[in-house]
Design a protein around this motif. Structure first.
Motif, PDB file in Angstrom:
ATOM      1  N   SER A 353       1.078  -0.836   0.227  1.00  0.00           N
ATOM      2  CA  SER A 353       0.353   0.433  -0.154  1.00  0.00           C
ATOM      3  C   SER A 353       1.160   0.935  -0.056  1.00  0.00           C
ATOM      4  O   SER A 353       2.151   0.644  -0.007  1.00  0.00           O
ATOM      5  CB  SER A 353      -1.237   0.021   1.158  1.00  0.00           C
ATOM      6  OG  SER A 353       0.060  -0.107   2.868  1.00  0.00           O
ATOM      7  N   ARG A 378       4.802  -1.236  -7.915  1.00  0.00           N
ATOM      8  CA  ARG A 378       2.933  -2.414  -8.243  1.00  0.00           C
ATOM      9  C   ARG A 378       2.452  -2.305  -6.650  1.00  0.00           C
ATOM     10  O   ARG A 378       3.209  -2.807  -5.638  1.00  0.00           O
ATOM     11  CB  ARG A 378       3.672  -3.620  -8.906  1.00  0.00           C
ATOM     12  CG  ARG A 378       3.815  -2.827 -10.208  1.00  0.00           C
ATOM     13  CD  ARG A 378       2.833  -2.622 -11.313  1.00  0.00           C
ATOM     14  NE  ARG A 378       3.644  -2.441 -12.892  1.00  0.00           N
ATOM     15  CZ  ARG A 378       4.073  -1.336 -13.252  1.00  0.00           C
ATOM     16  NH1 ARG A 378       4.141  -0.329 -12.193  1.00  0.00           N
ATOM     17  NH2 ARG A 378       4.384  -1.043 -14.254  1.00  0.00           N
ATOM     18  N   ILE A 379       1.113  -1.996  -6.585  1.00  0.00           N
ATOM     19  CA  ILE A 379       0.647  -1.547  -5.583  1.00  0.00           C
ATOM     20  C   ILE A 379       0.126  -2.608  -4.933  1.00  0.00           C
ATOM     21  O   ILE A 379      -0.987  -2.957  -6.303  1.00  0.00           O
ATOM     22  CB  ILE A 379       0.336  -0.247  -4.575  1.00  0.00           C
ATOM     23  CG1 ILE A 379       1.099   0.761  -4.904  1.00  0.00           C
ATOM     24  CG2 ILE A 379      -0.106  -0.640  -3.504  1.00  0.00           C
ATOM     25  CD1 ILE A 379       2.786   0.653  -4.114  1.00  0.00           C
ATOM     26  N   SER A 381      -2.416  -3.196  -3.473  1.00  0.00           N
ATOM     27  CA  SER A 381      -4.206  -2.665  -2.800  1.00  0.00           C
ATOM     28  C   SER A 381      -4.355  -1.255  -4.130  1.00  0.00           C
ATOM     29  O   SER A 381      -4.343  -0.456  -4.912  1.00  0.00           O
ATOM     30  CB  SER A 381      -4.215  -2.683  -1.396  1.00  0.00           C
ATOM     31  OG  SER A 381      -3.278  -1.280  -1.728  1.00  0.00           O
ATOM     32  N   SER A 382      -6.085  -0.503  -3.351  1.00  0.00           N
ATOM     33  CA  SER A 382      -6.162   0.484  -4.442  1.00  0.00           C
ATOM     34  C   SER A 382      -5.250   2.035  -3.337  1.00  0.00           C
ATOM     35  O   SER A 382      -4.744   1.475  -3.076  1.00  0.00           O
ATOM     36  CB  SER A 382      -7.486   0.552  -4.240  1.00  0.00           C
ATOM     37  OG  SER A 382      -8.417  -0.869  -4.697  1.00  0.00           O
ATOM     38  N   ARG A 383      -5.993   2.741  -3.954  1.00  0.00           N
ATOM     39  CA  ARG A 383      -5.460   4.217  -3.693  1.00  0.00           C
ATOM     40  C   ARG A 383      -6.238   4.607  -2.424  1.00  0.00           C
ATOM     41  O   ARG A 383      -7.484   4.184  -2.342  1.00  0.00           O
ATOM     42  CB  ARG A 383      -5.782   5.478  -4.487  1.00  0.00           C
ATOM     43  CG  ARG A 383      -4.798   5.171  -5.725  1.00  0.00           C
ATOM     44  CD  ARG A 383      -5.565   6.114  -7.010  1.00  0.00           C
ATOM     45  NE  ARG A 383      -6.362   7.137  -6.731  1.00  0.00           N
ATOM     46  CZ  ARG A 383      -5.691   8.749  -6.651  1.00  0.00           C
ATOM     47  NH1 ARG A 383      -4.199   8.703  -7.078  1.00  0.00           N
ATOM     48  NH2 ARG A 383      -5.437   9.536  -6.772  1.00  0.00           N
ATOM     49  N   ALA A 402      -2.835   9.943  -1.366  1.00  0.00           N
ATOM     50  CA  ALA A 402      -3.667   9.836  -2.722  1.00  0.00           C
ATOM     51  C   ALA A 402      -4.422  10.656  -2.984  1.00  0.00           C
ATOM     52  O   ALA A 402      -5.845  10.720  -3.860  1.00  0.00           O
ATOM     53  CB  ALA A 402      -4.054   8.427  -2.634  1.00  0.00           C
ATOM     54  N   THR A 407      -2.755   9.769  -9.989  1.00  0.00           N
ATOM     55  CA  THR A 407      -1.674   8.379  -9.360  1.00  0.00           C
ATOM     56  C   THR A 407      -0.452   9.385 -10.272  1.00  0.00           C
ATOM     57  O   THR A 407       0.952   8.942  -9.649  1.00  0.00           O
ATOM     58  CB  THR A 407      -2.315   7.199 -10.417  1.00  0.00           C
ATOM     59  OG1 THR A 407      -3.185   6.478  -9.749  1.00  0.00           O
ATOM     60  CG2 THR A 407      -1.183   6.138  -9.962  1.00  0.00           C
ATOM     61  N   TYR A 421      -1.557   0.774  -9.580  1.00  0.00           N
ATOM     62  CA  TYR A 421      -2.341   0.611  -8.109  1.00  0.00           C
ATOM     63  C   TYR A 421      -3.208  -0.851  -8.792  1.00  0.00           C
ATOM     64  O   TYR A 421      -4.167  -0.483  -9.718  1.00  0.00           O
ATOM     65  CB  TYR A 421      -3.692   1.610  -7.497  1.00  0.00           C
ATOM     66  CG  TYR A 421      -2.510   2.713  -6.692  1.00  0.00           C
ATOM     67  CD1 TYR A 421      -2.099   2.691  -5.260  1.00  0.00           C
ATOM     68  CD2 TYR A 421      -2.402   4.006  -7.328  1.00  0.00           C
ATOM     69  CE1 TYR A 421      -1.697   3.248  -4.748  1.00  0.00           C
ATOM     70  CE2 TYR A 421      -1.563   4.929  -6.722  1.00  0.00           C
ATOM     71  CZ  TYR A 421      -1.450   4.697  -5.628  1.00  0.00           C
ATOM     72  OH  TYR A 421      -0.862   5.519  -4.912  1.00  0.00           O
TER      73      TYR A 421
END
Length: 450
Positions: A353, A378-379, A381-383, A402, A407, A421
């Motif tokens: 994250s 590369r994440i 999870s989401s923002r 965020a 992004t 994300y």
């Protein structure tokens, strides 16, 4: 977000100390333990479990224990807020270890005229004994049920209640939304509760998660369960992504499987967006992104390497939990690059994250210094665009990288060559929870209770 435990059985001090050690990743500012019988009966201080709770033969006869490792999100860093807290009201003593954050507790302080009891620097946990003491009920258990039902989320708690000189009544409980984890285990050592369902598999023990709204009473090793009316299922999705130890289950979801799936889903979405980086090497931000990186590596057929190593013996190893003034020095002392896996290579860096972005920025700069030619973040999870009001220490919009930024702006701040994300939909799919079965407020702004 803290870690809590309670024990009823032989060697309660040693068992509870071992349990708190297992969940020390959940809180590192302080540790504490109440034992009965014991002299001293309460031990608590700032520091890790092994710094606060020492070997002590005098406590070997303890049969009851309640403990916590503290990650403060409410109240000042003062001794009064290191738990368990102990409060005697009308000849009843409450010993409480609490995980979570009770929404609107300051309103209750004013409503119940407790300003002289719960001072401005006290944490929300101090409201719990007063909620029970003022509740109606024909007996102690009835008062506990009535009092806890008046509290807003979020809370999981372990509590001992002592009426005069009687043996303590143990209480394990989760709020009616089930936001924070709590499990109960019964084996040859006795009965105990723990924040995480991550104990070693054992054929002679029974372990299960408490239901949302479940209150368990343990008295002389006899167990009775009471179920409050459930509200909605709202298990904290950040447990699956980051907080929970990478083993066990939460809300019936296997943590390892969920994180592995998050990595695979990340690779799939990368491919759909034509962002795949060929002939690259996959690294992970130690250690919480390791399993997601395995899933990503398998899906992309790219090699996974331990290009960043973490020193595990820092006094406060989880930089996310540290106060702002400590984070930079913790990061500098914590990480190091292995040049053989980084120099002259295109790097895919997997992280779980981005909250404030400082750790990601530091790691990208570290890899640049190690000779990486490209770094693609590369994440899994989401923002995170919204603050948490339930006990995770990102409490304002201003601190969230965020919030109000694209992004591309975040990528520019961090210094990566590209940034991706997971989508919210991909995150749900990978974990195996629907939006209606989880608290996802930090990603979506949809708060189950506010």
């Amino acid at each position: 977000m803290c870690g809590i435990c309670a024990v009823s059985g032989e060697n309660a001090y040693l068992v509870s100390r071992a349990l708190l050690t297992r969940i020390n990743h959940r809180g590192q500012e302080g540790a504490g333990l109440f034992v009965h019988p014991g002299n001293p009966s309460l031990i608590k201080a700032k520091g890790l479990v092994n710094e606060v709770l020492k070997d002590d033969d005098k406590l070997s006869t303890a049969r009851i224990a309640v403990g916590q490792v503290r990650y403060p999100t409410q109240g000042a860093l003062v001794p009064e807020n290191i738990q368990p807290i102990v409060k005697t009201i009308d000849n009843v003593t409450y010993i409480i270890a609490h995980n979570g954050e009770i929404v609107g507790f300051r309103d209750l302080v004013k409503q119940w005229n407790l300003e002289n009891e719960i001072l401005s620097h006290y944490s929300d946990s101090h409201i719990i004994p007063f909620a029970i003491a003022r509740a109606q009920g024909s007996n102690l258990e009835a008062k506990v049920i009535s009092g806890l039902s008046e509290l807003h989320p979020s809370w999981s708690l372990c509590m001992a209640v002592i009426v005069q000189n009687k043996k303590p009544l143990l209480v394990f409980a989760r709020d009616q939304y089930g936001i924070k984890p709590l499990s109960i285990t019964r084996n040859h050592l006795g009965v105990f509760a723990l924040s995480e369902n991550s104990l070693p598999s054992n054929n002679v023990q029974e372990t299960r998660e408490l239901n949302a709204g479940e209150i368990i009473f343990v008295n002389n090793d006899k167990i009775r369960s009471h179920q409050l009316p459930q509200k909605i299922e709202a298990a904290c999705i950040f447990e699956h992504i980051y907080f929970h130890f990478p083993k066990g289950q939460f809300s019936g979801i296997d943590i390892i499987k969920a994180r592995h799936n998050l990595g695979q889903q990340l690779a799939l979405e990368e491919r759909e967006k034509n962002m795949t980086i060929s002939e690259s090497t996959v690294l992970y931000a130690p250690d919480s992104a390791h399993i997601a990186a395995v899933g990503y590596s398998e899906e992309t057929n790219l090699p996974l390497r331990p290009g960043i190593i973490r020193r595990h013996y820092q006094s406060n190893p989880r930089g996310f939990m540290a106060k702002p003034e400590k984070r930079a020095s913790i990061l500098e002392a914590k990480y190091e690059v292995i040049p053989e896996y980084v120099k002259d290579k295109k790097i895919i860096l997997i992280d779980d994250s981005i909250v404030r972005g400082n750790a990601s920025r530091y790691l990208v700069n570290l890899l640049r210094g190690g000779g990486a030619t490209e770094i693609h973040l590369r994440i899994a999870s989401s923002r995170i665009e919204h603050p948490c009001i339930y006990g995770i220490d990102h409490k304002t919009y201003e601190e969230l990288k965020a919030h109000g930024r694209t992004t591309e702006e975040i990528r520019d701040f961090i210094g990566a060559d590209s940034l991706l994300y997971l989508t919210v939909e991909g995150m749900y799919k990978a974990i195996g929870l629907s939006p209606k079965e989880s608290c996802n407020a930090c990603f979506t702004g949809n708060y189950p209770f506010k």
